[in-house]
Design a protein around this motif. Structure first.
Motif, PDB file in Angstrom:
ATOM      1  N   ALA A 140       1.144  -1.083   0.199  1.00 14.25           N
ATOM      2  CA  ALA A 140       0.275  -0.169   0.028  1.00 14.25           C
ATOM      3  C   ALA A 140       0.843   1.551  -0.059  1.00 14.25           C
ATOM      4  CB  ALA A 140      -0.850   0.135   0.884  1.00 14.25           C
ATOM      5  N   VAL A 142       0.835   4.331  -2.251  1.00 15.24           N
ATOM      6  CA  VAL A 142       0.189   5.876  -1.787  1.00 15.24           C
ATOM      7  C   VAL A 142       1.383   6.421  -0.797  1.00 15.24           C
ATOM      8  CG1 VAL A 142      -1.870   6.198  -1.987  1.00 15.24           C
ATOM      9  CG2 VAL A 142      -0.893   5.198   0.577  1.00 15.24           C
ATOM     10  N   LEU A 159      -1.473  11.025  -0.856  1.00 10.71           N
ATOM     11  CA  LEU A 159      -2.853  10.674  -0.098  1.00 10.71           C
ATOM     12  C   LEU A 159      -3.076  12.879  -0.259  1.00 10.71           C
ATOM     13  CD1 LEU A 159      -1.563   9.222   2.926  1.00 10.71           C
ATOM     14  CD2 LEU A 159      -3.499   8.160   1.213  1.00 10.71           C
ATOM     15  N   VAL A 195      -5.492  12.443  -2.880  1.00  9.40           N
ATOM     16  CA  VAL A 195      -6.480  11.476  -2.965  1.00  9.40           C
ATOM     17  C   VAL A 195      -7.203  12.490  -2.236  1.00  9.40           C
ATOM     18  CG1 VAL A 195      -7.455   9.433  -1.903  1.00  9.40           C
ATOM     19  CG2 VAL A 195      -4.850   9.604  -3.251  1.00  9.40           C
ATOM     20  N   LEU A 226      -5.081   4.641  -9.535  1.00 10.16           N
ATOM     21  CA  LEU A 226      -5.411   5.193  -8.529  1.00 10.16           C
ATOM     22  C   LEU A 226      -6.372   6.430  -9.337  1.00 10.16           C
ATOM     23  CD1 LEU A 226      -2.851   5.687  -5.794  1.00 10.16           C
ATOM     24  CD2 LEU A 226      -4.481   3.939  -5.874  1.00 10.16           C
ATOM     25  N   ARG A 270     -10.545   1.654  -7.279  1.00 10.61           N
ATOM     26  CA  ARG A 270      -9.873   1.687  -6.436  1.00 10.61           C
ATOM     27  C   ARG A 270      -9.129   2.688  -5.187  1.00 10.61           C
ATOM     28  NH1 ARG A 270      -5.927  -2.513  -4.691  1.00 10.61           N
ATOM     29  NH2 ARG A 270      -4.458  -1.713  -3.833  1.00 10.61           N
ATOM     30  N   GLY A 271      -8.589   4.369  -6.499  1.00 10.67           N
ATOM     31  CA  GLY A 271      -8.656   5.344  -5.340  1.00 10.67           C
ATOM     32  C   GLY A 271      -9.496   6.443  -4.506  1.00 10.67           C
ATOM     33  N   LEU A 309      -9.704   4.462  -0.865  1.00  9.05           N
ATOM     34  CA  LEU A 309      -9.425   5.320  -0.085  1.00  9.05           C
ATOM     35  C   LEU A 309      -9.452   5.756   1.426  1.00  9.05           C
ATOM     36  CD1 LEU A 309      -5.719   5.653  -1.825  1.00  9.05           C
ATOM     37  CD2 LEU A 309      -5.685   4.690   0.037  1.00  9.05           C
ATOM     38  N   VAL A 347      -9.003   5.305   4.115  1.00 11.13           N
ATOM     39  CA  VAL A 347      -8.267   5.155   4.585  1.00 11.13           C
ATOM     40  C   VAL A 347      -7.642   6.598   5.527  1.00 11.13           C
ATOM     41  CG1 VAL A 347      -4.914   5.412   4.637  1.00 11.13           C
ATOM     42  CG2 VAL A 347      -7.223   3.724   3.602  1.00 11.13           C
TER      43      VAL A 347
END
Length: 226
Positions: free
Chosen positions: A25, A29, A35, A38, A75, A95-96, A99, A102
């Motif tokens: 992971a 990222v 991040l 993101v 992502l 997939r992005g 997150l 997270v």
């Protein structure tokens, strides 16, 4: 005869080279700024110039490099908007978007470190969305909640409206199902679990506008303390 120059080989992305899910992971990222990019794209597709404006401190080269890495890593994707916009935007893949939990967990973990705002600290209103998502996690009513802070406005999709798309977005919206008016400090307290929304509304530090089911639930204190 001059020696023919060999084409440059593409740089290999660094890897921890560990057979570990966490390490894999972080291969994707773990670089600085990824991040936070993101975080910006979780609110929806954005142009490069908009991303650069809302990521104070990132250089154009680093931003371009991170976006390219995110595309290669599956992502994010870049697509061209149809006329009359005719602009390119970046958006997260499924997939992005995965997150989001997270980022929400990181926001909860980092919230206690947000004491008094430093003179050098930049701020954007939508940066408070992630802490508030934790506080609003117990809502059952689906709808669009407009959040109004002195720093600006953004909106959050609650309940079923948040499934399969952007959970929060930039700026106000037409005809929101409810409006939440509060200050940044109260938003952070809610994110830390220091108080419930019902408590903040009850003591006048937050105000809920609207008469629909979402507004009623917000006033009723059915948002669970986390």
């Amino acid at each position: 005869m001059p020696r023919q120059q060999q084409p440059a080989r593409p740089a290999r992305r660094r890897s921890y080279d560990q057979f570990c899910a966490t390490a894999r992971a972080l291969d994707s990222v773990g670089d600085r700024w990824t991040l936070l990019i993101v975080r910006e794209l979780l609110a929806g597709p954005r142009r490069y110039t908009d991303l650069h404006a809302d990521l104070p401190g990132v250089s154009t080269d680093v931003l371009a490099s991170r976006l390219k890495d995110m595309e290669q890593g599956g992502l994010a994707v870049r697509r061209r908007l149809p006329p009359p916009a005719a602009a390119s935007v970046y958006e997260l893949t499924e997939r992005g978007r995965g997150l989001l939990p997270v980022l929400t967990a990181l926001a909860a973990w980092g919230a206690p470190a947000l004491g008094e705002r430093r003179p050098t600290d930049a701020v954007r209103a939508h940066w408070f969305a992630l802490p508030l998502l934790r506080a609003l996690d117990g809502l059952t009513q689906a709808g669009i909640l407009e959040v109004r802070l002195p720093e600006g406005d953004f909106h959050i999709r609650t309940g079923a409206d948040g499934e399969g798309g952007e959970v929060y977005g930039y700026g106000p919206v037409d005809r929101p199902d409810a409006c939440l008016v509060l200050g940044a400090e109260v938003a952070l307290e809610l994110g830390r679990g220091a108080c419930t929304l019902a408590e903040a509304v009850g003591d006048g530090r937050a105000e809920v506008l609207g008469e629909g089911p979402l507004a009623v639930e917000l006033r009723g204190g059915r948002c669970a303390r986390t």
